[in-house]
Scaffold this motif. Sequence first.
Motif, PDB file in Angstrom:
ATOM      1  N   LEU A 130       0.901  -1.183   0.021  1.00  0.00           N
ATOM      2  CA  LEU A 130      -0.083   0.080  -0.111  1.00  0.00           C
ATOM      3  C   LEU A 130       0.762   1.535   0.011  1.00  0.00           C
ATOM      4  O   LEU A 130       1.846   1.393   0.755  1.00  0.00           O
ATOM      5  CB  LEU A 130      -0.783   0.042   1.267  1.00  0.00           C
ATOM      6  CG  LEU A 130      -2.117  -0.737   1.134  1.00  0.00           C
ATOM      7  CD1 LEU A 130      -2.916  -0.643   2.474  1.00  0.00           C
ATOM      8  CD2 LEU A 130      -3.105  -0.294   0.208  1.00  0.00           C
ATOM      9  N   SER A 131       0.463   2.126  -0.565  1.00  0.00           N
ATOM     10  CA  SER A 131       1.330   3.520  -0.673  1.00  0.00           C
ATOM     11  C   SER A 131       0.967   4.333   0.551  1.00  0.00           C
ATOM     12  O   SER A 131      -0.153   3.948   1.196  1.00  0.00           O
ATOM     13  CB  SER A 131       0.823   4.383  -2.135  1.00  0.00           C
ATOM     14  OG  SER A 131      -0.417   4.781  -2.124  1.00  0.00           O
ATOM     15  N   SER A 132       1.922   5.317   0.918  1.00  0.00           N
ATOM     16  CA  SER A 132       1.330   5.998   2.245  1.00  0.00           C
ATOM     17  C   SER A 132       0.120   6.788   1.824  1.00  0.00           C
ATOM     18  O   SER A 132      -0.987   7.001   2.781  1.00  0.00           O
ATOM     19  CB  SER A 132       2.326   6.865   2.440  1.00  0.00           C
ATOM     20  OG  SER A 132       3.675   6.376   2.654  1.00  0.00           O
ATOM     21  N   SER A 133      -0.099   7.324   0.743  1.00  0.00           N
ATOM     22  CA  SER A 133      -1.364   8.115   0.425  1.00  0.00           C
ATOM     23  C   SER A 133      -2.503   7.214   0.452  1.00  0.00           C
ATOM     24  O   SER A 133      -3.659   7.617   0.684  1.00  0.00           O
ATOM     25  CB  SER A 133      -1.278   8.698  -1.039  1.00  0.00           C
ATOM     26  OG  SER A 133      -1.078   7.710  -2.141  1.00  0.00           O
ATOM     27  N   MET A 134      -2.606   5.673  -0.096  1.00  0.00           N
ATOM     28  CA  MET A 134      -3.643   5.004   0.061  1.00  0.00           C
ATOM     29  C   MET A 134      -3.824   4.711   1.527  1.00  0.00           C
ATOM     30  O   MET A 134      -5.156   4.512   1.721  1.00  0.00           O
ATOM     31  CB  MET A 134      -3.163   3.616  -0.788  1.00  0.00           C
ATOM     32  CG  MET A 134      -4.537   2.694  -0.957  1.00  0.00           C
ATOM     33  SD  MET A 134      -5.919   3.530  -1.379  1.00  0.00           S
ATOM     34  CE  MET A 134      -5.707   3.585  -3.052  1.00  0.00           C
ATOM     35  N   LYS A 135      -2.876   4.557   2.246  1.00  0.00           N
ATOM     36  CA  LYS A 135      -3.293   4.383   3.661  1.00  0.00           C
ATOM     37  C   LYS A 135      -4.086   5.586   4.321  1.00  0.00           C
ATOM     38  O   LYS A 135      -5.083   5.169   4.996  1.00  0.00           O
ATOM     39  CB  LYS A 135      -2.240   4.250   4.435  1.00  0.00           C
ATOM     40  CG  LYS A 135      -1.224   3.008   4.215  1.00  0.00           C
ATOM     41  CD  LYS A 135      -0.013   2.727   5.293  1.00  0.00           C
ATOM     42  CE  LYS A 135       0.811   1.419   4.847  1.00  0.00           C
ATOM     43  NZ  LYS A 135       2.056   1.401   5.805  1.00  0.00           N
ATOM     44  N   ILE A 136      -3.657   6.729   3.856  1.00  0.00           N
ATOM     45  CA  ILE A 136      -4.375   7.940   4.143  1.00  0.00           C
ATOM     46  C   ILE A 136      -5.705   7.613   3.716  1.00  0.00           C
ATOM     47  O   ILE A 136      -6.970   8.112   4.633  1.00  0.00           O
ATOM     48  CB  ILE A 136      -3.860   9.160   4.182  1.00  0.00           C
ATOM     49  CG1 ILE A 136      -2.456   9.155   4.615  1.00  0.00           C
ATOM     50  CG2 ILE A 136      -4.609  10.253   4.305  1.00  0.00           C
ATOM     51  CD1 ILE A 136      -1.499  10.402   4.155  1.00  0.00           C
ATOM     52  N   LYS A 137      -6.227   7.505   2.548  1.00  0.00           N
ATOM     53  CA  LYS A 137      -7.192   7.587   1.956  1.00  0.00           C
ATOM     54  C   LYS A 137      -8.155   6.524   2.622  1.00  0.00           C
ATOM     55  O   LYS A 137      -9.397   6.836   3.081  1.00  0.00           O
ATOM     56  CB  LYS A 137      -7.153   7.216   0.534  1.00  0.00           C
ATOM     57  CG  LYS A 137      -8.639   7.614  -0.181  1.00  0.00           C
ATOM     58  CD  LYS A 137      -8.338   7.554  -1.684  1.00  0.00           C
ATOM     59  CE  LYS A 137      -9.645   7.698  -2.517  1.00  0.00           C
ATOM     60  NZ  LYS A 137     -10.153   8.788  -2.373  1.00  0.00           N
ATOM     61  N   LEU A 138      -7.610   5.356   2.820  1.00  0.00           N
ATOM     62  CA  LEU A 138      -8.656   4.333   3.612  1.00  0.00           C
ATOM     63  C   LEU A 138      -8.877   4.548   4.917  1.00  0.00           C
ATOM     64  O   LEU A 138      -9.832   4.099   5.476  1.00  0.00           O
ATOM     65  CB  LEU A 138      -7.517   3.016   3.489  1.00  0.00           C
ATOM     66  CG  LEU A 138      -7.335   2.357   2.251  1.00  0.00           C
ATOM     67  CD1 LEU A 138      -6.360   1.249   2.011  1.00  0.00           C
ATOM     68  CD2 LEU A 138      -8.718   1.579   1.511  1.00  0.00           C
ATOM     69  N   LYS A 139      -8.104   5.463   5.833  1.00  0.00           N
ATOM     70  CA  LYS A 139      -8.417   5.786   6.980  1.00  0.00           C
ATOM     71  C   LYS A 139      -9.426   6.791   6.987  1.00  0.00           C
ATOM     72  O   LYS A 139     -10.303   7.063   7.937  1.00  0.00           O
ATOM     73  CB  LYS A 139      -7.112   6.409   7.880  1.00  0.00           C
ATOM     74  CG  LYS A 139      -6.157   5.289   8.217  1.00  0.00           C
ATOM     75  CD  LYS A 139      -5.183   5.930   9.009  1.00  0.00           C
ATOM     76  CE  LYS A 139      -5.724   6.415  10.466  1.00  0.00           C
ATOM     77  NZ  LYS A 139      -5.813   5.152  11.093  1.00  0.00           N
ATOM     78  N   THR A 140      -9.660   7.509   5.858  1.00  0.00           N
ATOM     79  CA  THR A 140     -10.482   8.610   5.905  1.00  0.00           C
ATOM     80  C   THR A 140     -11.801   8.085   5.042  1.00  0.00           C
ATOM     81  O   THR A 140     -12.918   8.387   5.594  1.00  0.00           O
ATOM     82  CB  THR A 140     -10.268   9.838   5.067  1.00  0.00           C
ATOM     83  OG1 THR A 140      -8.945  10.461   5.418  1.00  0.00           O
ATOM     84  CG2 THR A 140     -11.057  10.905   4.818  1.00  0.00           C
TER      85      THR A 140
ATOM     86  N   LYS B 125     -18.910  -6.786  13.858  1.00  0.00           N
ATOM     87  CA  LYS B 125     -17.570  -6.253  14.435  1.00  0.00           C
ATOM     88  C   LYS B 125     -16.916  -5.314  13.537  1.00  0.00           C
ATOM     89  O   LYS B 125     -16.921  -5.555  12.207  1.00  0.00           O
ATOM     90  CB  LYS B 125     -16.846  -7.330  14.837  1.00  0.00           C
ATOM     91  CG  LYS B 125     -17.439  -8.141  15.763  1.00  0.00           C
ATOM     92  CD  LYS B 125     -16.516  -9.354  16.143  1.00  0.00           C
ATOM     93  CE  LYS B 125     -17.170 -10.206  17.371  1.00  0.00           C
ATOM     94  NZ  LYS B 125     -16.336 -11.488  17.509  1.00  0.00           N
ATOM     95  N   LYS B 126     -16.325  -4.108  13.993  1.00  0.00           N
ATOM     96  CA  LYS B 126     -15.462  -3.244  13.092  1.00  0.00           C
ATOM     97  C   LYS B 126     -14.046  -3.821  12.844  1.00  0.00           C
ATOM     98  O   LYS B 126     -13.271  -4.347  13.863  1.00  0.00           O
ATOM     99  CB  LYS B 126     -15.424  -1.759  14.081  1.00  0.00           C
ATOM    100  CG  LYS B 126     -14.837  -0.850  13.029  1.00  0.00           C
ATOM    101  CD  LYS B 126     -14.720   0.446  13.691  1.00  0.00           C
ATOM    102  CE  LYS B 126     -14.169   1.494  12.888  1.00  0.00           C
ATOM    103  NZ  LYS B 126     -14.003   3.011  13.662  1.00  0.00           N
ATOM    104  N   LEU B 127     -13.519  -3.883  11.583  1.00  0.00           N
ATOM    105  CA  LEU B 127     -12.208  -4.276  11.382  1.00  0.00           C
ATOM    106  C   LEU B 127     -11.584  -3.164  10.648  1.00  0.00           C
ATOM    107  O   LEU B 127     -11.831  -2.482   9.956  1.00  0.00           O
ATOM    108  CB  LEU B 127     -12.546  -5.323  10.298  1.00  0.00           C
ATOM    109  CG  LEU B 127     -13.245  -6.591  10.746  1.00  0.00           C
ATOM    110  CD1 LEU B 127     -13.303  -7.668   9.456  1.00  0.00           C
ATOM    111  CD2 LEU B 127     -12.311  -7.340  11.870  1.00  0.00           C
ATOM    112  N   GLU B 128     -10.387  -3.066  11.237  1.00  0.00           N
ATOM    113  CA  GLU B 128      -9.537  -1.779  10.785  1.00  0.00           C
ATOM    114  C   GLU B 128      -8.200  -2.544  10.051  1.00  0.00           C
ATOM    115  O   GLU B 128      -7.748  -3.550  10.398  1.00  0.00           O
ATOM    116  CB  GLU B 128      -8.924  -0.844  11.802  1.00  0.00           C
ATOM    117  CG  GLU B 128     -10.320  -0.129  12.399  1.00  0.00           C
ATOM    118  CD  GLU B 128      -9.925   0.744  13.513  1.00  0.00           C
ATOM    119  OE1 GLU B 128      -8.887   0.822  13.798  1.00  0.00           O
ATOM    120  OE2 GLU B 128     -11.038   1.415  13.721  1.00  0.00           O
TER     121      GLU B 128
END
Length: 220
Positions: free
Chosen positions: A81-91, A117-120
């Motif tokens: 995962l790219s850093s930008s994609m990690k940020i997008k997935l959290k948002t 259940k919530k999965l992160e």
Amino acid sequence: MKTQIFIVGTTVVPGPLKRNQDFECSLIENPYNLRTALNEVLGEKIIVVYLPFLEIRHFDIYAYLQKNNHNVKTFFVVNELSSSMKIKLKTHQEFIVLWKTEEGNLARDIAAYLDGKKLELRQDKRESHENKALLSPSMLPLGSENKGFQPILGGAFENISLNGSCLKIKAPFYTKKDFINLTYQNKEGEYVSVEGQIRWTRWDEMEQSQELGVQFLTQG
């Protein structure tokens, strides 16, 4: 009614899904055929997508499918995962993302999602590690969470990242919140000592082993 699982990006049904009797699995060769397949069934529908690298274009395709079809959830199994994609997935938490090294947890995570259940996403990629580890009670802080005598035990890693690990030992000695000292040899041949805390435990009756989720607190 069985939960319908639509699998994209692989030519075989993954073992963890194939063995689950609550799932009805179908392989989809072309992701653009998913819309028709989703409309042909009722109930809960899970899309499992295998990708070497998750990109924005994938995000957009599956976000569209989820928005325009009822009872659909997408699980991505990725290598990177790219850093930008990690940020997008959290948002934008439309999807559930697993690292490829966590594929063995796929069926369990789908069942957890269906149970509400919530999965992160784990922020650190977890890698396999063949070398064994030694576990012993830690003195951090003051060993107050370790109950009684616990010997030094050999453990086998299931995976490891910079911030934590999942491993197994052949004894049910540890409980949630226990502090441990973990010593192992890294891939460069150096010995690493880590203090950590048990975040969860699970007993495997068939293997007669205790599975531990460990968060690293210090590293020397």
